[in-house]
Design a protein around this motif. Structure first.
Motif, PDB file in Angstrom:
ATOM      1  N   GLN A 161       0.824  -1.201  -0.031  1.00 23.31           N
ATOM      2  CA  GLN A 161       0.167  -0.037  -0.074  1.00 23.31           C
ATOM      3  C   GLN A 161       1.015   1.354  -0.031  1.00 23.31           C
ATOM      4  OE1 GLN A 161      -0.591  -0.581   4.949  1.00 23.31           O
ATOM      5  NE2 GLN A 161      -2.419  -0.678   3.601  1.00 23.31           N
ATOM      6  N   PRO A 162       0.352   2.359  -0.375  1.00 23.02           N
ATOM      7  CA  PRO A 162       1.120   3.674  -0.352  1.00 23.02           C
ATOM      8  C   PRO A 162       1.908   3.722   0.863  1.00 23.02           C
ATOM      9  CG  PRO A 162      -1.054   4.033  -1.470  1.00 23.02           C
ATOM     10  CD  PRO A 162      -0.982   2.623  -0.974  1.00 23.02           C
ATOM     11  N   ARG A 163       1.344   3.702   1.880  1.00 14.83           N
ATOM     12  CA  ARG A 163       2.155   4.034   3.305  1.00 14.83           C
ATOM     13  C   ARG A 163       3.295   3.169   3.237  1.00 14.83           C
ATOM     14  NH1 ARG A 163       1.731   1.803   8.493  1.00 14.83           N
ATOM     15  NH2 ARG A 163       0.187   0.534   7.708  1.00 14.83           N
ATOM     16  N   LYS A 164       3.396   2.302   2.830  1.00 18.29           N
ATOM     17  CA  LYS A 164       4.535   1.323   3.010  1.00 18.29           C
ATOM     18  C   LYS A 164       5.679   1.580   1.786  1.00 18.29           C
ATOM     19  CE  LYS A 164       2.402  -2.163   5.875  1.00 18.29           C
ATOM     20  NZ  LYS A 164       2.825  -1.932   7.101  1.00 18.29           N
ATOM     21  N   GLN A 165       5.158   2.132   0.571  1.00 16.52           N
ATOM     22  CA  GLN A 165       6.173   2.581  -0.495  1.00 16.52           C
ATOM     23  C   GLN A 165       6.718   1.563  -1.388  1.00 16.52           C
ATOM     24  OE1 GLN A 165       7.535   6.696   0.509  1.00 16.52           O
ATOM     25  NE2 GLN A 165       8.690   5.538   2.037  1.00 16.52           N
ATOM     26  N   GLN A 166       6.063   0.352  -1.362  1.00 16.96           N
ATOM     27  CA  GLN A 166       6.844  -0.768  -2.086  1.00 16.96           C
ATOM     28  C   GLN A 166       6.843  -0.589  -3.402  1.00 16.96           C
ATOM     29  OE1 GLN A 166       4.194  -1.321   0.069  1.00 16.96           O
ATOM     30  NE2 GLN A 166       4.236  -3.198   1.224  1.00 16.96           N
ATOM     31  N   LYS A 167       6.049   0.375  -3.962  1.00 17.56           N
ATOM     32  CA  LYS A 167       6.034   0.614  -5.530  1.00 17.56           C
ATOM     33  C   LYS A 167       7.382   1.224  -5.845  1.00 17.56           C
ATOM     34  CE  LYS A 167       3.697   4.915  -5.794  1.00 17.56           C
ATOM     35  NZ  LYS A 167       2.616   5.544  -6.073  1.00 17.56           N
ATOM     36  N   LEU A 168       7.748   2.290  -4.726  1.00 20.52           N
ATOM     37  CA  LEU A 168       8.989   3.092  -5.085  1.00 20.52           C
ATOM     38  C   LEU A 168      10.357   2.116  -4.802  1.00 20.52           C
ATOM     39  CD1 LEU A 168       7.630   6.286  -3.129  1.00 20.52           C
ATOM     40  CD2 LEU A 168       8.001   6.167  -5.530  1.00 20.52           C
ATOM     41  N   LEU A 169      10.152   1.327  -3.927  1.00 18.32           N
ATOM     42  CA  LEU A 169      11.358   0.171  -3.608  1.00 18.32           C
ATOM     43  C   LEU A 169      11.509  -0.542  -4.940  1.00 18.32           C
ATOM     44  CD1 LEU A 169      13.166  -0.858  -1.775  1.00 18.32           C
ATOM     45  CD2 LEU A 169      11.398  -2.213  -0.945  1.00 18.32           C
ATOM     46  N   ALA A 170      10.440  -1.038  -5.292  1.00 18.10           N
ATOM     47  CA  ALA A 170      10.531  -2.141  -6.565  1.00 18.10           C
ATOM     48  C   ALA A 170      11.018  -1.419  -7.718  1.00 18.10           C
ATOM     49  CB  ALA A 170       9.225  -2.568  -6.763  1.00 18.10           C
ATOM     50  N   LYS A 171      10.697  -0.017  -7.631  1.00 16.71           N
ATOM     51  CA  LYS A 171      11.068   0.641  -9.122  1.00 16.71           C
ATOM     52  C   LYS A 171      12.784   0.928  -8.862  1.00 16.71           C
ATOM     53  CE  LYS A 171       8.103   3.206 -10.416  1.00 16.71           C
ATOM     54  NZ  LYS A 171       6.725   4.475 -10.662  1.00 16.71           N
ATOM     55  N   ILE A 172      13.133   1.289  -7.595  1.00 14.19           N
ATOM     56  CA  ILE A 172      14.596   1.670  -7.630  1.00 14.19           C
ATOM     57  C   ILE A 172      15.414   0.433  -7.720  1.00 14.19           C
ATOM     58  CG2 ILE A 172      16.130   2.559  -5.991  1.00 14.19           C
ATOM     59  CD1 ILE A 172      13.895   4.353  -4.800  1.00 14.19           C
ATOM     60  N   ILE A 173      14.992  -0.754  -7.270  1.00 10.73           N
ATOM     61  CA  ILE A 173      16.114  -1.655  -7.106  1.00 10.73           C
ATOM     62  C   ILE A 173      15.818  -2.789  -8.198  1.00 10.73           C
ATOM     63  CG2 ILE A 173      16.424  -1.493  -4.516  1.00 10.73           C
ATOM     64  CD1 ILE A 173      14.918  -3.750  -4.162  1.00 10.73           C
ATOM     65  N   ASP A 174      14.970  -2.779  -9.242  1.00 12.87           N
ATOM     66  CA  ASP A 174      14.450  -3.611  -9.818  1.00 12.87           C
ATOM     67  C   ASP A 174      15.661  -3.740 -11.099  1.00 12.87           C
ATOM     68  OD1 ASP A 174      13.080  -5.433 -11.458  1.00 12.87           O
ATOM     69  OD2 ASP A 174      12.853  -4.092 -13.154  1.00 12.87           O
ATOM     70  N   GLY A 175      16.256  -5.119 -11.152  1.00 11.47           N
ATOM     71  CA  GLY A 175      17.331  -5.366 -12.061  1.00 11.47           C
ATOM     72  C   GLY A 175      18.668  -5.324 -11.216  1.00 11.47           C
ATOM     73  N   LYS A 176      18.631  -4.907 -10.109  1.00  7.20           N
ATOM     74  CA  LYS A 176      19.866  -4.750  -9.248  1.00  7.20           C
ATOM     75  C   LYS A 176      19.830  -5.611  -8.219  1.00  7.20           C
ATOM     76  CE  LYS A 176      19.938   0.108 -10.241  1.00  7.20           C
ATOM     77  NZ  LYS A 176      18.672   0.705 -10.097  1.00  7.20           N
ATOM     78  N   ILE A 177      18.884  -6.099  -7.742  1.00 10.07           N
ATOM     79  CA  ILE A 177      18.672  -7.025  -6.323  1.00 10.07           C
ATOM     80  C   ILE A 177      17.374  -7.786  -6.505  1.00 10.07           C
ATOM     81  CG2 ILE A 177      18.415  -7.014  -3.693  1.00 10.07           C
ATOM     82  CD1 ILE A 177      19.858  -4.266  -3.748  1.00 10.07           C
ATOM     83  N   GLY A 178      17.629  -9.207  -6.065  1.00  7.28           N
ATOM     84  CA  GLY A 178      16.402 -10.018  -6.078  1.00  7.28           C
ATOM     85  C   GLY A 178      15.759  -9.647  -4.729  1.00  7.28           C
ATOM     86  N   ILE A 179      14.337  -9.248  -4.974  1.00 10.43           N
ATOM     87  CA  ILE A 179      13.423  -9.097  -3.804  1.00 10.43           C
ATOM     88  C   ILE A 179      12.258  -9.265  -4.045  1.00 10.43           C
ATOM     89  CG2 ILE A 179      13.135  -6.484  -4.441  1.00 10.43           C
ATOM     90  CD1 ILE A 179      13.139  -5.883  -1.357  1.00 10.43           C
ATOM     91  N   ASP A 180      11.797 -10.294  -3.085  1.00 13.92           N
ATOM     92  CA  ASP A 180      10.190 -10.610  -3.147  1.00 13.92           C
ATOM     93  C   ASP A 180       9.329 -10.024  -2.390  1.00 13.92           C
ATOM     94  OD1 ASP A 180      11.046 -12.842  -5.048  1.00 13.92           O
ATOM     95  OD2 ASP A 180      11.250 -14.247  -3.163  1.00 13.92           O
ATOM     96  N   PHE A 181       8.131  -9.763  -3.080  1.00  9.32           N
ATOM     97  CA  PHE A 181       7.049  -8.953  -2.007  1.00  9.32           C
ATOM     98  C   PHE A 181       5.996  -9.854  -2.083  1.00  9.32           C
ATOM     99  CE2 PHE A 181       9.343  -5.860  -4.631  1.00  9.32           C
ATOM    100  CZ  PHE A 181       9.489  -4.726  -3.630  1.00  9.32           C
TER     101      PHE A 181
END
Length: 322
Positions: A161-181
């Motif tokens: 959800q917006p409060r937890k800012q996952q969409k911004l996090l995913a955008k920044i680290i995509d292609g650099k680090i493996g992260i599961d949501f």
């Protein structure tokens, strides 16, 4: 003693769980282990709840539903303590109408059990003058699987959800680090990438068994009070990367990194690099710290230890009002 633990009538459908209800359930378990009787009252109708408590001779009442405070102040026959779990408590500009309305009644609550010293200081500064004490959120570390090695990946666990800012996090680290949501999808703007995958929703049992597969938990949220997921991750042996808002009660440790709340909304290349480097560093370090992380969470947050502080709070409050 006979204790009432009061929630707000929310019953999540499987596989969903809710961190506040998880904590309340553990209070019941550990209070009963030390000889008390604890009842969980989880009903939507506040008047029904009040009538039930008024008729059942409880020694101690602990309210976890912020919207019930005004009615409790008006109609509950005995003194009670209240805990606020709202993630935006410190961010007054982000309060919704319901919370704004409820908040003004907190100052008439006979007792407050704050989830951190930060919460306690915030309420005292705002003018609260009743009984106030601090009790951190806890976890039963025995329920969480622990293995010596992670998979060199990060996980971001919780409502998307917006409060937890996952969409911004995913955008920044995509292609650099493996992260599961992992968690219910509540942000239409969240997009998966090549290394940022949404795995759906896990039950609490799945959280407890699967977290330990990972090396690092990331929670760069702009509003939290004392997130339980951080304790769950440490009980599973993970390093922690959190925003300042999500860092309540944590100590300065090699395996915990705290970033500013605005790090994801800061669009400079430097800020994006800091996020990526920090998560990479914690994934790398994790192999050396897993046992130490487990010992740290057991020592500071295990219910088998913190229940005695809670027991003292109950007795102090009862003595004050007897």
């Amino acid at each position: 003693m006979k204790i009432a633990l009061v929630a707000w009538g929310y019953i999540p459908k499987p596989p969903l769980s809710h961190s506040v209800l998880t904590v309340i359930n553990e209070y019941k378990n550990f209070l009963e282990k030390i000889g008390h009787q604890a009842d969980i009252i989880n009903e939507k109708d506040v008047n029904e709840v009040i009538e039930y408590i008024n008729n059942n001779n409880y020694d101690f009442v602990h309210l976890h539903a912020y919207s019930f405070v005004s009615e409790f102040n008006r109609n509950l026959k005995q003194k009670y303590c209240f805990t606020c779990h709202d993630g935006y408590l410190f961010k007054t500009d982000k309060w919704n109408e319901e919370f704004r309305e409820a908040y003004q009644h907190y100052f008439n609550a006979p007792g407050i059990i704050a989830l951190s010293h930060l919460t306690k200081d915030f309420l005292l500064k705002a003018g609260y003058s009743g009984y106030i004490s601090v009790q951190v959120n806890g976890i039963d570390t025995q329920k969480v699987s622990f293995q010596d090695k992670g998979n060199n990946k990060a996980i971001c666990l919780g409502w998307i959800q917006p409060r937890k800012q996952q969409k911004l996090l995913a955008k920044i680290i995509d292609g650099k680090i493996g992260i599961d949501f992992v968690g219910p999808l509540d942000d239409p703007d969240f997009v998966e990438g090549t290394t940022t995958k949404h795995l759906g929703v896990w039950s609490l049992e799945q959280v407890y068994s699967r977290l330990t597969d990972y090396s690092c938990l990331v929670l760069i949220s702009e509003g939290e009070v004392a997130p339980l997921v951080v304790l769950e991750a440490m009980a599973a042996g993970l390093c922690i990367v959190v925003s300042e808002s999500a860092s309540a009660n944590l100590h300065h440790k090699e395996f915990i990194k705290i970033l500013p709340d605005n790090i994801l909304t800061d669009t400079t290349p430097e800020a994006k690099q800091i996020v990526t480097d920090t998560i990479s560093e914690m994934i790398e370090k994790n192999q050396y710290y897993r046992q130490e992380i487990l010992e740290y969470v057991r020592e500071n947050f295990d219910f088998s230890r913190i229940i005695y502080n809670y027991n003292d709070i109950m007795h102090d409050f009862i003595n004050l009002h007897s």
